[in-house]
Design a protein around this motif. Structure first.
Motif, PDB file in Angstrom:
ATOM      1  N   PRO A 110     -12.260 -32.130  44.173  1.00 24.67           N
ATOM      2  CA  PRO A 110     -12.272 -31.525  45.506  1.00 24.67           C
ATOM      3  C   PRO A 110     -13.010 -32.354  46.545  1.00 24.67           C
ATOM      4  O   PRO A 110     -13.737 -33.306  46.233  1.00 24.67           O
ATOM      5  N   THR A 111     -12.832 -31.956  47.794  1.00 28.82           N
ATOM      6  CA  THR A 111     -13.556 -32.550  48.902  1.00 28.82           C
ATOM      7  C   THR A 111     -15.061 -32.455  48.662  1.00 28.82           C
ATOM      8  O   THR A 111     -15.548 -31.477  48.106  1.00 28.82           O
ATOM      9  N   ALA A 257      -7.260 -35.319  46.484  1.00 30.17           N
ATOM     10  CA  ALA A 257      -7.615 -33.924  46.266  1.00 30.17           C
ATOM     11  C   ALA A 257      -6.931 -33.453  44.984  1.00 30.17           C
ATOM     12  O   ALA A 257      -6.091 -34.158  44.414  1.00 30.17           O
ATOM     13  N   THR A 258      -7.284 -32.266  44.536  1.00 32.85           N
ATOM     14  CA  THR A 258      -6.708 -31.732  43.309  1.00 32.85           C
ATOM     15  C   THR A 258      -5.194 -31.593  43.443  1.00 32.85           C
ATOM     16  O   THR A 258      -4.692 -31.056  44.432  1.00 32.85           O
ATOM     17  N   SER A 284     -22.368 -27.590  44.157  1.00 37.64           N
ATOM     18  CA  SER A 284     -21.958 -27.004  45.434  1.00 37.64           C
ATOM     19  C   SER A 284     -22.821 -25.777  45.704  1.00 37.64           C
ATOM     20  O   SER A 284     -23.339 -25.148  44.781  1.00 37.64           O
ATOM     21  N   ARG A 287     -20.265 -20.238  48.235  1.00 42.32           N
ATOM     22  CA  ARG A 287     -19.163 -20.269  49.177  1.00 42.32           C
ATOM     23  C   ARG A 287     -18.521 -18.891  49.241  1.00 42.32           C
ATOM     24  O   ARG A 287     -18.308 -18.236  48.205  1.00 42.32           O
ATOM     25  N   GLN A 410      -1.940 -25.823  48.996  1.00 39.41           N
ATOM     26  CA  GLN A 410      -3.278 -25.579  48.465  1.00 39.41           C
ATOM     27  C   GLN A 410      -4.177 -26.789  48.688  1.00 39.41           C
ATOM     28  O   GLN A 410      -5.368 -26.642  48.969  1.00 39.41           O
ATOM     29  N   TRP A 414      -7.777 -26.549  50.596  1.00 43.39           N
ATOM     30  CA  TRP A 414      -9.069 -26.937  50.051  1.00 43.39           C
ATOM     31  C   TRP A 414      -9.678 -28.095  50.823  1.00 43.39           C
ATOM     32  O   TRP A 414     -10.915 -28.196  50.932  1.00 43.39           O
ATOM     33  N   GLN A 415      -8.855 -28.976  51.366  1.00 41.59           N
ATOM     34  CA  GLN A 415      -9.394 -30.042  52.207  1.00 41.59           C
ATOM     35  C   GLN A 415     -10.085 -29.450  53.430  1.00 41.59           C
ATOM     36  O   GLN A 415     -11.176 -29.874  53.825  1.00 41.59           O
ATOM     37  N   ALA A 417     -11.169 -26.296  53.771  1.00 47.34           N
ATOM     38  CA  ALA A 417     -12.331 -25.521  53.339  1.00 47.34           C
ATOM     39  C   ALA A 417     -13.502 -26.441  53.004  1.00 47.34           C
ATOM     40  O   ALA A 417     -14.670 -26.084  53.203  1.00 47.34           O
ATOM     41  N   GLY A 418     -13.193 -27.647  52.517  1.00 52.08           N
ATOM     42  CA  GLY A 418     -14.244 -28.574  52.133  1.00 52.08           C
ATOM     43  C   GLY A 418     -14.972 -29.232  53.292  1.00 52.08           C
ATOM     44  O   GLY A 418     -15.941 -29.960  53.076  1.00 52.08           O
ATOM     45  N   PHE A 450      -6.567 -19.546  45.133  1.00 49.53           N
ATOM     46  CA  PHE A 450      -7.688 -20.076  44.354  1.00 49.53           C
ATOM     47  C   PHE A 450      -7.269 -20.477  42.938  1.00 49.53           C
ATOM     48  O   PHE A 450      -8.105 -20.901  42.151  1.00 49.53           O
TER      49      PHE A 450
END
Length: 832
Positions: A110-111, A257-258, A284, A287, A410, A414-415, A417-418, A450
């Protein structure tokens, strides 16, 4: 990377890792309290609580560390230990080990997981081992990202006291610097466009780089899909070919990214097997994710409040002077509209207008750099952006992200959100659902956000259109030689490409660009092909937006988008300011605008015509297998017992911008419409086609009346849920529906790649259409509207009073029963 000390966003541990008051200390505690208070308010205040469909909590995660690999140069270990980094995350250590062992490797985490250090350590280690002769090439998707990384590399090299040099090579690099980096650039940071058109065609000038090329680093490889990714895969073939010509065999270090299928995607991209590292060992902070569904305004019609207006209202809860907030919008127009709204509301947010900025592609470089620096320094408290800030540009540590509409994948979710909650800070991500089928599906199935990624990436390096253009460029760079077997090439980079020899023969015999003599193809034209070969279908043909008074450039836009964005009469927006397009010089790619005070913005409409060129694959289900009763209405054509078929083939698409609407700010009232007079855009591409027999159409109630509207609604819905299985934006897919197709002579839904030649998106739809139909049925069946709405099959005025009922019946029919089976292809003749 986020190490045991304080680290930078892009993965660079900071020297003398002490708490920075701008990034930690008092500000950190204030922002932490701010995020907790925002979450508490949104969950407990009735005004907001009822609008959240789902909350998802991710607790803090401890780091999984490993020692530096024993084989790495001790001077590097000492440097990072001085910076407070006594160990690596487990995935970093594994990746570095693979790189030092000479393996091609991909890290897919992830980011903010510290991917930068994964490739920096092997590159610097190679410089030490070679006594400074090894060279590396870094490819980033944007100029901004390469410039950001150059600054960080230069900093670490200076601290090492080494005489190595890192340079950015892009369109802004002065000629004097270009000569220096060719001769002395140990680390050359660029983007695919400059590699394609600047470095490879001039490889003789870059001979020292290619002779000593040890690593090729490619960042953000999840962005390399579709036409752009397919073109870049061919550019990498050319790169490997030239490197081998000069005697080197560089290894690839990839970051992403994933992904759902990281190994397969990397293999298609670079033509080699790679080792994948995808277990994240980084820590992390806590969140919080909230899925926000705008309130229903009209339950019968299924109309919800506009997502952009909801973002404006939500800003009163998520924006403030003690923390930083980023809003992501899907369209440039939305960025400018929301930026204007927030600047006007700044006093109510405890901010000044200058603390609120818009950010998008098309802004000039100086303005983008100013905004980025304002974010890093904490001077900008709110930024509204397209996906331009989705990637890893260093913009500091933000606290709250609001996504206005699902970004389409997705990976992008996530990018975005990161971008918040870095350095183990608490963070909040709010996903605002639009009145869109995918958004509404995810609002009701939030677990899909998620869960493990399920989207597939379309990438086809052997697409004949892309391959032909890239082979021209490769032939200009170096001659091609025939292989020992007929139809093959004696070239490892192209030896397994089945159509490459045929393309070369065509270029020699028909186009007269090549001369074939004694089994060798030589370039013989004067033209420099790379300058006219585009990677993403527009970057070499952009439209420049100019101030009509000063002739100063204020932005740019790609040509295909220009017909709906900068046509005469359009409102063009920059940082909340409105400009009206007075003249659009389509031939010379210039739009002339004048600043105006406008209370409306514009949206254009397209008409599309599709003609079938060739069909390549078909699957069919018979009526005997279909889960419906026999028809009550006799029909003339039974198509050999067919119930429905799915097809894959090639089509010709003509798109014409017809008119534009004027939409008033805030109220979204339509205050007028005018015609657009511009040439059509035409492409040949790949398509997925779904056809229904006339008998089945009668059984399902689609015969007669306004049933065609319902059929169009079904097609639109299938297209709009496609991003659940295919990494693309809805705009990447075009749609055409017929109640009686001129080609198939029955109801048809055609969904095509909206780019020249296609890149495999239609093929994935052909393979997964049953999943799409099931998801579409789920959207419609669980929607609260009575007869249709924008969140499912479409509003009643578009699909008719029976639109929802018919859509449910048709989608259930496609989704249930046995799968269609392959049948011998009998290509119907087109109807003139």
């Amino acid at each position: 990377m986020e190490g045991e000390g304080v680290s930078g966003e892009s993965g660079w541990p900071r020297a003398n890792a002490q708490p920075d008051p701008r990034r930690g200390g008092a500000r950190r505690s204030r922002s932490a309290r701010g995020v907790a208070e925002i979450v508490s308010k949104l969950r407990e205040d009735p005004r907001w609580a009822q609008r959240f469909e789902h909350w998802h909590e991710v607790g803090p995660r401890a780091a999984h560390t490993a020692p530096f690999p024993a084989s790495i140069d001790a001077r590097l270990v000492e440097l990072y230990q001085r910076r407070g980094l006594n160990s690596l995350y487990a995935h970093q250590a594994r990746f570095v080990e693979l790189a030092l062992a000479g393996r091609d490797a991909l890290v897919a985490t992830p980011t903010a997981s510290g991917k930068t250090l994964c490739y920096v350590l092997p590159v610097l280690d190679a410089l030490y081992r070679s006594e400074g002769s090894a060279r590396s090439l870094f490819l980033f998707p944007t100029k901004a990202l390469s410039q950001d990384q150059t600054s960080s590399l230069t900093s670490v090299v200076e601290e090492l006291g080494a005489q190595w040099h890192a340079y950015t090579y892009d369109g802004d690099t002065p000629p004097s610097v270009r000569r220096t980096l060719r001769d002395r650039g140990h680390m050359v940071l660029t983007n695919p466009y400059m590699l394609h058109a600047g470095i490879l065609p001039n490889h003789a000038k870059w001979s020292e780089l290619f002779r000593d090329l040890r690593y090729v680093v490619i960042d953000e490889v999840h962005t390399l899909s579709g036409v752009f990714g397919s073109s870049v895969a061919n550019v990498l073939r050319r790169l490997v070919r030239i490197a081998r010509h000069y005697g080197s065999d560089p290894k690839f270090l990839l970051c992403s990214a994933t992904l759902r299928e990281p190994r397969e995607h990397a293999r298609r991209l670079i033509g080699r097997d790679v080792e994948v590292v995808d277990e994240d060992g980084s820590p992390s902070g806590p969140r919080t994710f909230g899925v926000y569904n705008p309130p229903m305004l009209n339950p019968v019609a299924g109309l919800r409040a506009n997502a952009l207006e909801e973002a404006r209202e939500l800003s009163t809860a998520v924006c403030g002077p003690t923390h930083q907030t980023i809003f992501f919008c899907k369209r440039r127009t939305a960025v400018e509209v929301l930026t204007r709204y927030l600047k006007e509301a700044a006093p109510n947010l405890g901010l000044t207008p200058d603390e609120i900025k818009g950010y998008r592609g098309g802004y000039l470089p100086d303005l983008r750099r100013e905004i980025e620096e304002g974010l890093r320094a904490g001077k900008v408290k709110v930024v509204v952006s397209t996906n331009a800030l989705e990637l890893g540009i260093d913009i500091g540590a933000l606290d709250v992200a609001v996504l206005v509409g699902y970004p389409g994948s997705q990976a992008s979710f996530w990018q975005r959100a990161g971008r918040v909650g870095r350095r183990q800070k608490p963070s909040l991500v709010v996903q605002i659902a639009q009145s869109d089928p995918v958004d509404q599906y995810l609002a009701r199935h939030p677990g899909s956000l998620f869960a493990t990624p399920r989207e597939r990436l379309g990438l086809d390096p052997d697409n004949l259109v892309i391959l032909s253009e890239q082979v021209k460029c490769a032939a200009f760079e170096l001659p091609f030689r025939e292989g020992s077997e007929p139809g093959t090439l004696a070239d490892p980079a192209y030896g397994s490409v089945r159509d490459a020899a045929g393309v070369l023969d065509y270029l020699a015999e028909e186009s007269r660009l090549l001369l074939k003599r004694d089994g060798v193809w030589h370039w013989m034209a004067d033209a420099y092909p790379a300058q006219d070969v585009k990677l993403a279908g527009g970057e070499a043909d952009n439209v420049l937006v100019l101030d009509a008074d000063t002739k100063k450039a204020i932005g740019e836009i790609d040509r295909p988008t220009s017909i709906t964005t900068v046509h005469e009469g359009a409102i063009y927006q920059v940082q909340g300011e409105t400009w009206k397009v007075e003249r659009f010089d389509y031939e010379n790619r210039r739009a002339y605008v004048r600043r105006v005070e406008s209370d409306y913005f514009t949206e254009a409409e397209l008409d599309v015509a599709v003609r079938v060129l060739r069909l390549e694959e078909r699957r069919m289900r018979t009526r005997a297998e279909a889960p419906v009763e026999r028809p009550l209405i006799p029909v003339d054509h039974d198509h050999d017992g067919e119930d429905h078929s799915v097809w894959r083939g090639e089509v010709h698409v003509t798109s014409v911008a017809t008119q534009y609407k004027k939409i008033r700010f805030y109220t979204r009232e339509n205050v007028g419409a005018e015609d657009i007079h511009l040439p059509p855009e035409e492409i040949d591409t790949e398509a997925f086609v779904l056809t229904l027999s006339e008998a089945a159409a009668c059984e399902l109630g689609l015969a007669g009346g306004d049933r065609g509207s319902a059929w169009r609604g079904v097609g639109s819905l299938i297209r709009r849920v496609a991003p659940l299985w295919l990494r693309c934006q809805p705009s990447d897919l075009g749609l055409s529906t017929h109640v009686r197709s001129p080609h198939f002579r029955r109801p048809s839904i055609t969904i095509y790649d909206s780019v020249q030649g296609g890149v495999g998106l239609a093929t994935i739809l052909f393979q997964t259409y049953r999943d799409l139909c099931r998801a579409a049925f789920e959207v419609v069946s669980k929607c609260a509207c009575a007869n249709g709405c924008p969140g499912c099959v479409g509003p009643t005025e578009e699909v008719g009073p029976q639109g929802k009922e018919l859509a449910l019946r048709v989608l259930a029919h496609f989704a249930s029963g046995p799968d269609p089976v392959p049948v011998p292809l009998e290509d119907p003749e087109p109807v003139a």
